[in-house]
Structure formats: structure tokens, C-alpha cells
Design an enzyme around this catalytic site. Sequence first.
Site, PDB file in Angstrom:
ATOM      1  N   ASP A  41       0.818  -1.221   0.000  1.00 16.36           N
ATOM      2  CA  ASP A  41       0.000   0.000   0.000  1.00 16.36           C
ATOM      3  C   ASP A  41       0.849   1.266   0.000  1.00 16.36           C
ATOM      4  OD1 ASP A  41      -2.203  -1.763   0.288  1.00 16.36           O
ATOM      5  OD2 ASP A  41      -1.952  -1.743   2.458  1.00 16.36           O
ATOM      6  N   GLU A 228     -11.393  -0.187  -3.869  1.00 19.11           N
ATOM      7  CA  GLU A 228     -10.637   0.319  -2.730  1.00 19.11           C
ATOM      8  C   GLU A 228      -9.391   1.041  -3.217  1.00 19.11           C
ATOM      9  OE1 GLU A 228      -9.725  -3.082  -0.350  1.00 19.11           O
ATOM     10  OE2 GLU A 228      -8.111  -3.777  -1.648  1.00 19.11           O
TER      11      GLU A 228
END
Length: 325
Positions: A41, A228
Site C-alpha cells: 500500500d 478500494e
Amino acid sequence: MMWSSAIATLTSGIFLLAPGAIASPLKTQGARLVINADFPDPSFVETPEGTWYAFGTNGNGKNVQVATSNDFATWTLLDNDALPNVAAWETNNNHWAPDVIRRNDGKYVLYYSGEAKALLDHHCVGTAVSVGTDPAGPYIPSESPLSCPLDQGGSIDPAGFQDVDGSRYVVYKVDGNSIGNGGDCNNGVEPKKPTPIMLQRVAEDGITPIDGPVAILDRDDNDGPLVEAPNIIFKDGTYYLFYSTHCFTDPNYDVRYATSKSLRGPYVKTNERLLKTGDWGLTSPGGGTVCPCGDRMLFHGFCEDNKRCTYVAQVNLADGKVNLL
């Protein structure tokens, strides 16, 4: 992002990152490995002096990992935790998908997903402010989360954005799949829960909400169980909303984008799989963060079992289209 804690984090030592095969991300073709460690991420920020700092999901014994680079090509993982202490509302576990922005006063704001004590295995979007003007931290967390809709599954994957008029926003995902009915990423069984991408305006301090959030995108059948990892870029009159679809453990996990002429939407999905399994040998690429300058991206992909490394790609944004170079 990291919906499930099933993906193990690495805790061994300090890593020297990024083989020197890359001269500059602006001269590469395709995707290249730049952080050869478990660093999921990834997001990044540039200092006024031109130094880059990247931030990753918990690992290596840190709540928020930090790496730095002078050229966006060779990165070094720092031996410090950007968030050494957490707020009273959250546990010490599973800090995911950090993002950092620089304020006008020279301090930095960290956005992150923290596990809520009120409902374990569910997350809220937290904020923290740097003690000084070092983007590596440490950061002091705010007493309350920015977003915490636990009745809808909580919220994760925050990313800051500053519009052309100077106003500040945070975009994030409502984690509806965390209260789904099972299957792929807990949301593969009907009826599937919504996982909307939300846009929240904040004050100049980067942490105080102004009015309520608005939904700007949601999953459909083409996205699998979720959307997402949102990230917004503005260039030449177009807002580009980057996001990932499917489950992060699924080979179908990818990076896509939608566009709009207005920050608040409506955003039109292109359904183009900008990055997908098989491209340049990648496996489950996702979590793409694009530079506000619009020419480079960091993202993660599985490089070994239970290990998600960070990669770089050069991008070009023009006429509502995104191309990888």
C-alpha cells in the site's frame, strides 16, 4: 488493501532496497521493482528540497513503515516508525495504507487505517500530525478518527488531495466487505455489501472535517467484491480517480481509474485494467498511488508468498486517458 490479517508481515532487520537497475522512473519502460521488501500500500510525498518519502502498511516491526529516495529509483527503508504511539480509540495491530500530505505550515499530516477497539477486525481512518517538519515523523495521532462508520464496516485506505483552489480533501473507502456474507474478501456471497469511495473535505489543518462526506464511486459486478485504494489526481481540467478492484489476494486484483470534470463527480469508470497480473511479471498489482505531478506511480504486488513488494511505473495523463510508459 489489507482486509484480512492473514497476510503475514515481515519482522527481520533493515532492508537495503531497490536494485540499481533503474536510472530514473521517468526513463523506464513498464513496471520496475524498487522496494524489495514487504511494503504494501505505498504512498509518497516530496519535500521542498526534492527528497521523496514513501509510507507503507505495518511491517518490519513498525506501525507505519518509511522509505526514502533522492531520485525515486533507489530507496532505503528507514529504521523508524512514523507512528510509534497510537490513539486511545485504536489497537496496536494492523495499521494499513498510510498516506502523507504536506501542510502550508511545513508540517505533515499522516492518514492511516487503524483497528478500532470498539469493533475488532474493523478499521477507522485516523489522522496524525508530525512533531516537526520531518516527513519521516514521528507523528502524534489525533484523539478521534476522521471517519469511523463501524455500522457500515468501518473505513480504510485514506489519501489526501489538494484541489486547484487550495481546498483540502481526504478520499477513502467504506469497508463494507468486512461485514459481508463470506466468499471472496468476505463479500463474494449475495447480497453483496456496498464499498463506496467517499470524499471528505477538511480544513487547512488537514484533519478537521468540513460538512459530511459524499460518495463518488462504488463497486459493481465488474469490480468483484469491492473497490478500494482510492487516489485522486487533477490534470488539464480532468480529475482522475485511481482505485483497485477484486480482493488483494486474488490474481484479478488490479489498478483501474475513473474520470470526472468535477471533483465531486460523477466519475465515469473506464474499466481499463491499467495494471494486472501478468503485466511485466506482476502478481496481483494494486494500491496504486500517482504523483500529483502526474508522471509516476508506486504500487504493490506479490513478489513472494505473503510478501508484497513495491514497484514504480511511469504514467502519462492526457485527454482523460492514462497510459503506462
